[in-house]
Scaffold this motif. Sequence first.
Motif, PDB file in Angstrom:
ATOM      1  N   GLY A  64    -102.199  56.160 -14.165  1.00 17.82           N
ATOM      2  CA  GLY A  64    -101.082  57.084 -13.997  1.00 17.82           C
ATOM      3  C   GLY A  64    -100.833  57.902 -15.248  1.00 17.82           C
ATOM      4  O   GLY A  64    -100.661  59.124 -15.192  1.00 17.82           O
ATOM      5  N   LEU A  65    -100.823  57.246 -16.406  1.00 19.21           N
ATOM      6  CA  LEU A  65    -100.609  57.948 -17.676  1.00 19.21           C
ATOM      7  C   LEU A  65    -101.766  58.901 -17.988  1.00 19.21           C
ATOM      8  O   LEU A  65    -101.562  60.025 -18.445  1.00 19.21           O
ATOM      9  CB  LEU A  65    -100.453  56.934 -18.817  1.00 19.21           C
ATOM     10  N   LEU A  66    -103.000  58.452 -17.722  1.00 21.82           N
ATOM     11  CA  LEU A  66    -104.156  59.284 -18.002  1.00 21.82           C
ATOM     12  C   LEU A  66    -104.197  60.521 -17.104  1.00 21.82           C
ATOM     13  O   LEU A  66    -104.475  61.639 -17.569  1.00 21.82           O
ATOM     14  CB  LEU A  66    -105.444  58.474 -17.835  1.00 21.82           C
ATOM     15  N   LEU A  67    -103.924  60.348 -15.810  1.00 25.43           N
ATOM     16  CA  LEU A  67    -103.962  61.478 -14.872  1.00 25.43           C
ATOM     17  C   LEU A  67    -102.856  62.484 -15.173  1.00 25.43           C
ATOM     18  O   LEU A  67    -103.076  63.699 -15.100  1.00 25.43           O
ATOM     19  CB  LEU A  67    -103.846  60.972 -13.432  1.00 25.43           C
ATOM     20  N   THR A  68    -101.668  61.980 -15.507  1.00 28.91           N
ATOM     21  CA  THR A  68    -100.573  62.884 -15.861  1.00 28.91           C
ATOM     22  C   THR A  68    -100.912  63.671 -17.120  1.00 28.91           C
ATOM     23  O   THR A  68    -100.650  64.879 -17.211  1.00 28.91           O
ATOM     24  CB  THR A  68     -99.270  62.096 -16.078  1.00 28.91           C
ATOM     25  N   SER A  69    -101.503  63.003 -18.098  1.00 29.42           N
ATOM     26  CA  SER A  69    -101.909  63.677 -19.336  1.00 29.42           C
ATOM     27  C   SER A  69    -102.954  64.754 -19.046  1.00 29.42           C
ATOM     28  O   SER A  69    -102.875  65.880 -19.563  1.00 29.42           O
ATOM     29  CB  SER A  69    -102.482  62.665 -20.336  1.00 29.42           C
ATOM     30  N   LEU A  70    -103.917  64.422 -18.212  1.00 33.62           N
ATOM     31  CA  LEU A  70    -104.964  65.385 -17.865  1.00 33.62           C
ATOM     32  C   LEU A  70    -104.371  66.600 -17.161  1.00 33.62           C
ATOM     33  O   LEU A  70    -104.746  67.750 -17.442  1.00 33.62           O
ATOM     34  CB  LEU A  70    -106.020  64.713 -16.982  1.00 33.62           C
ATOM     35  N   GLY A  71    -103.426  66.343 -16.244  1.00 32.07           N
ATOM     36  CA  GLY A  71    -102.790  67.442 -15.529  1.00 32.07           C
ATOM     37  C   GLY A  71    -102.046  68.377 -16.470  1.00 32.07           C
ATOM     38  O   GLY A  71    -102.145  69.606 -16.355  1.00 32.07           O
ATOM     39  N   LEU A  72    -101.304  67.815 -17.416  1.00 31.29           N
ATOM     40  CA  LEU A  72    -100.577  68.642 -18.384  1.00 31.29           C
ATOM     41  C   LEU A  72    -101.534  69.413 -19.285  1.00 31.29           C
ATOM     42  O   LEU A  72    -101.301  70.587 -19.597  1.00 31.29           O
ATOM     43  CB  LEU A  72     -99.666  67.760 -19.247  1.00 31.29           C
ATOM     44  N   TYR A  73    -102.603  68.776 -19.672  1.00 28.89           N
ATOM     45  CA  TYR A  73    -103.563  69.419 -20.574  1.00 28.89           C
ATOM     46  C   TYR A  73    -104.218  70.625 -19.902  1.00 28.89           C
ATOM     47  O   TYR A  73    -104.417  71.676 -20.521  1.00 28.89           O
ATOM     48  CB  TYR A  73    -104.631  68.407 -20.994  1.00 28.89           C
ATOM     49  N   LEU A  74    -104.540  70.468 -18.623  1.00 27.18           N
ATOM     50  CA  LEU A  74    -105.199  71.553 -17.900  1.00 27.18           C
ATOM     51  C   LEU A  74    -104.228  72.665 -17.509  1.00 27.18           C
ATOM     52  O   LEU A  74    -104.597  73.838 -17.450  1.00 27.18           O
ATOM     53  CB  LEU A  74    -105.881  70.995 -16.642  1.00 27.18           C
ATOM     54  N   LYS A  75    -102.976  72.309 -17.288  1.00 26.71           N
ATOM     55  CA  LYS A  75    -101.995  73.299 -16.824  1.00 26.71           C
ATOM     56  C   LYS A  75    -101.455  74.146 -17.957  1.00 26.71           C
ATOM     57  O   LYS A  75    -101.110  75.316 -17.762  1.00 26.71           O
ATOM     58  CB  LYS A  75    -100.838  72.584 -16.118  1.00 26.71           C
ATOM     59  N   TYR A  76    -101.357  73.577 -19.173  1.00 23.15           N
ATOM     60  CA  TYR A  76    -100.757  74.312 -20.293  1.00 23.15           C
ATOM     61  C   TYR A  76    -101.747  74.423 -21.449  1.00 23.15           C
ATOM     62  O   TYR A  76    -101.625  73.721 -22.461  1.00 23.15           O
ATOM     63  CB  TYR A  76     -99.481  73.613 -20.777  1.00 23.15           C
ATOM     64  N   PRO A  77    -102.747  75.300 -21.320  1.00 17.27           N
ATOM     65  CA  PRO A  77    -103.725  75.476 -22.414  1.00 17.27           C
ATOM     66  C   PRO A  77    -103.150  76.333 -23.530  1.00 17.27           C
ATOM     67  O   PRO A  77    -103.397  77.529 -23.623  1.00 17.27           O
ATOM     68  CB  PRO A  77    -104.897  76.172 -21.720  1.00 17.27           C
ATOM     69  N   LYS A  78    -102.367  75.721 -24.398  1.00 20.53           N
ATOM     70  CA  LYS A  78    -101.642  76.467 -25.431  1.00 20.53           C
ATOM     71  C   LYS A  78    -102.490  76.748 -26.678  1.00 20.53           C
ATOM     72  O   LYS A  78    -102.209  77.654 -27.424  1.00 20.53           O
ATOM     73  CB  LYS A  78    -100.397  75.690 -25.862  1.00 20.53           C
ATOM     74  N   GLU A  79    -103.498  75.917 -26.946  1.00 18.85           N
ATOM     75  CA  GLU A  79    -104.284  76.076 -28.165  1.00 18.85           C
ATOM     76  C   GLU A  79    -105.766  76.180 -27.826  1.00 18.85           C
ATOM     77  O   GLU A  79    -106.266  75.463 -26.964  1.00 18.85           O
ATOM     78  CB  GLU A  79    -104.070  74.887 -29.112  1.00 18.85           C
ATOM     79  N   THR A  80    -106.464  77.095 -28.464  1.00 21.55           N
ATOM     80  CA  THR A  80    -107.895  77.261 -28.250  1.00 21.55           C
ATOM     81  C   THR A  80    -108.608  77.246 -29.590  1.00 21.55           C
ATOM     82  O   THR A  80    -108.033  77.565 -30.630  1.00 21.55           O
ATOM     83  CB  THR A  80    -108.194  78.590 -27.532  1.00 21.55           C
ATOM     84  N   GLY A  81    -109.885  76.914 -29.546  1.00 15.82           N
ATOM     85  CA  GLY A  81    -110.671  76.927 -30.775  1.00 15.82           C
ATOM     86  C   GLY A  81    -110.346  75.764 -31.697  1.00 15.82           C
ATOM     87  O   GLY A  81    -109.564  74.880 -31.361  1.00 15.82           O
ATOM     88  N   HIS A  82    -110.944  75.785 -32.850  1.00 17.04           N
ATOM     89  CA  HIS A  82    -110.739  74.740 -33.849  1.00 17.04           C
ATOM     90  C   HIS A  82    -110.423  75.367 -35.194  1.00 17.04           C
ATOM     91  O   HIS A  82    -110.691  76.538 -35.446  1.00 17.04           O
ATOM     92  CB  HIS A  82    -111.984  73.851 -33.959  1.00 17.04           C
TER      93      HIS A  82
END
Length: 445
Positions: free
Chosen positions: A85-103
């Motif tokens: 549950g924690l992993l899937l929720t984290s993945l969903g947030l990460y994919l929905k809000y791509p706030k940072e790109t690059g390194h």
Amino acid sequence: MTPEDYREAKIQWVTGQTGSSISEINVVIFVNLCAFLLWTCCQRSGFPGGRTPVSSWFAWEFILFPVISLTSQTFTEVNRFLIPGLLLTSLGLYLKYPKETGHLSEEEYKKSLTPSKFSRKSYLSVYRSLMMLLTCVDILAVDFPIFPRRFAKVETFGTSMMDLGVGSFVFSAGVVAAKNTLPELSGKVGSFLQEFLKSLLMVKGIEYQEHVTEYGVHWNFFITLGFLPIFVTISRGLAKGARIAGPLIILGYQLALWYGVEDFILNAPRVDLLSMNREGVFSFLGYLSIFLIGLETGSLVLPDPATYKKRQKQPMVLLASAVVMWTVFHVVRGFLEIEVSRRMANLPYVLWVVAFNLTLLLGIMSIERCIHPNVLTPAVPKLLDSLNQNGLTIFLVANLLTGAINISMQTIYMAPLASFLVCSLYLLVICSLAVGMKMNGIRLR
């Protein structure tokens, strides 16, 4: 039941434990790592907002860290749902809000370097506070029936959650102590010892039950902590090869165990001061080794790497060190057939504690650098940051509250729901104290 009968029942409650499997312990810790991953993804997406009232973020972080930590260690069956549950929720947030790109580029990193050798490391704050939180949960929850007996301290040989917590507390203290130069550490020996001995007297004064095979008749974990700075100063001052002091001490101690010390610890009659406190006296060598290895780990992860390439290699060094430690640990257990013993703090115990903590540090660092590739010092959960700022004070208060709860109610006979509520209220008091001290600028050393 008379107080004497109940005290005897409490001693039996923690006697004869054989422990749990390392894999189960890792799963419980992994739940907390997943909770931090979820918080990091939420923070990346802007939740909760910067102007969120204290009551809102406190409630959110209290559920995400203390409550989930307590739940994962007591109602262990829910972990099969918590982790995905924690992993899937984290993945969903990460994919929905791509706030940072690059390194982070090498030029950006050079500009960020400060004159100070040591800068604030967010992953270290998270690591220390998570270990502190796990320790605070364990020291009270172990007295309630909801806490699995296999997670309690083992009698002699085996692995358990509480055994790992004790060693990890020492390791994390060593990591942070790397910020102090040798003269600074020497100057603080008296104050360290004075504070720890005062706290020892307070714990003894409330008559909290202590199992004699843990540290002996008079010895206590607080005494072990109190003496560490003295012997660290001596061991690091005697030779230039301080980096190998920790391994040398534990190897020498393990040889001594083979040649009679183990038999003395396990079987000698308690007739004098040394024999009455033999567990605490000899296990101190193992804890000293853990502290020294933590100290050297701190010298790796605390300073700002001089070059961008060194920063990029930092996780790889931690990974390689963790792999080596886990490999040697399994070789020692499998081929040399030496079982883990927290009671003696022997070689496999030290290897286990170090390997686990290196892995946890690597996990937290990796989460931060993957989710925030362009942020050198990501934000730390405010609750965890508060626990970290006054860690020693919070730890002492947690011990005193544990003793007070134990003398005010018969914990081992309480129903599951009542047990969970008492433990939750205890954590609420500790966390509220930590946040209150942080918000009012109170920092006790």
